[in-house]
Write an enzyme that holds these catalytic residues in place. Sequence first.
Site, PDB file in Angstrom:
ATOM      1  N   HIS A 234      -0.254  -3.307   3.154  1.00  0.00           N
ATOM      2  CA  HIS A 234      -1.341  -4.286   3.280  1.00  0.00           C
ATOM      3  C   HIS A 234      -0.820  -5.725   3.293  1.00  0.00           C
ATOM      4  CE1 HIS A 234      -1.281  -4.390  -1.261  1.00  0.00           C
ATOM      5  NE2 HIS A 234      -1.509  -5.663  -1.021  1.00  0.00           N
TER       6      HIS A 234
ATOM      7  N   ASP B 272       0.473   3.058   1.563  1.00  0.00           N
ATOM      8  CA  ASP B 272       0.507   1.594   1.485  1.00  0.00           C
ATOM      9  C   ASP B 272       1.944   1.080   1.362  1.00  0.00           C
ATOM     10  OD1 ASP B 272      -0.497  -0.978   1.490  1.00  0.00           O
ATOM     11  OD2 ASP B 272      -0.815  -1.042  -0.670  1.00  0.00           O
TER      12      ASP B 272
ATOM     13  N   SER C  40       2.001  -7.897  -4.847  1.00  0.00           N
ATOM     14  CA  SER C  40       2.009  -6.680  -4.029  1.00  0.00           C
ATOM     15  C   SER C  40       3.348  -6.485  -3.340  1.00  0.00           C
ATOM     16  CB  SER C  40       0.906  -6.752  -2.969  1.00  0.00           C
ATOM     17  OG  SER C  40      -0.357  -6.718  -3.556  1.00  0.00           O
TER      18      SER C  40
END
Length: 476
Positions: free
Chosen positions: A114, A144, A218
């Site tokens: 993402h 992901d 992230s």
Amino acid sequence: MLSMQRWMIVATSSLLLGWSSLGMAQGLPDFTELVEEVSPAVVNISTSQKAVSRPSGMAPGMPDLEGMPPLFREFFERGFPQQGPQAPREREAPQSLGSGFILSKDGYVLTNNHVIADADEIFVRLSDRRELQAELVGADPRSDLALLKIEAGDDLPVVRMGKSSDLKAGEWVLAIGSPFGFDYSVTAGIVSAKGRSLPNESYVPFIQTDVAINPGNSGGPLLNLDGEVIGINSQIFTRSGGFMGLSFAIPVDVAMDVVQQLKEDGSVQRGWLGVVIQEVNKDLAESFGLPKPAGALVAQIQPDGPAEKGGLQVGDVILSFNGEEIIMSSDLPHAVGRVRPGEDATLVVMRDKKRKTLKMEIGALPEDDSVAAVAPSTSAPASADNRLGVVVAELTEEQKSNLDVRSGVIIREVRQGPGAMVGLRNGDIITNLDNQPVESVDAFEKITADLPTNRSVSMRVIRQGRASYITFRLAS
């Protein structure tokens, strides 16, 4: 004398508390050497899109939310005020900001999918402030994860990989990343739990921690006290938009399998059974003859899929897969996904209150395995003079074909009674009742008349193309 005794008690208590505090302080980990060792291999990642059309009402400077996890989208929507209608415009601008880490000296970098989704250009900033354009080797939205490649010589600093399977709840862990663009921020906490399943994330058994993670973390590494990467920070749970003590990381054991496939093929294949499963609660366990709630109940089987070809049946409860015990139904997708398509797997199931061992070849997880919707019934209804209080009718051949069912009855009306109490609706299709197949309306009426009282009874219901089991009890 009494006052002297009190003083001695207070003094002794204070001394003990002091020793206890000193012992705790001496037992706390020192992360300084670990951070110095690992930080050079952690990178900052940003992306850009050459043509960006901002929708009306989006605040200037707000990052593109497409492809971000829902929790991150909620954070940015709260943090940027809504604007009035504005004409869309095209420009080149950064679209996301995240972290990553260097896997190999020749420049392979791992991050979250993402972070780089829909990017035209990806930039990796190293600890020495160099900023390099990266090539996307491959991405896997289901886990992901994304693998990048940069050209920066052949002597880059790299992380050391650990084993997430060795983790235990309560262990100290550390995260390094760029929350809100603050490079090389370090946060620490403990492992809260392992094997967590999140909505729409069926193939990753997440590591849950209480390490402070925010947007920008992230893709960064989650480290153990030996300085080894044991997870990739990926998601947070939040109601406020900020960190609330629930962070989730992708286990490195899962990640490295994905990395290997991305290097070799540029994509990832996962094992697939072709079943719809549901949790086994206390009542279902009683109905299927299980000593305790455990396993994955097969509610639906994909036509011509691996499960059907391997002899799995609707109503089977899968208790183990390749020797791995299935406690929660969410354990099954994790176990199946790790098997390469074409390999054999051994399943232990509970069928007709007896254990049975099955062996079958695992298929490849398709992109879309949706089930056809149910067409409305045109057949005549049957009598509602049954103990469930529902009016049922025979299935048409078209309905049987659409749902790939051989038999069953469709509910035309729900009246007052047990059926209404358990939430049955018009259009629901009943295919099994009390562990018996419902072949016709007559069979349904006969099974209903013989239903036992004061114990859990299971019923398989198909609603809008999706099957599930429900339970109920009839009073004597």
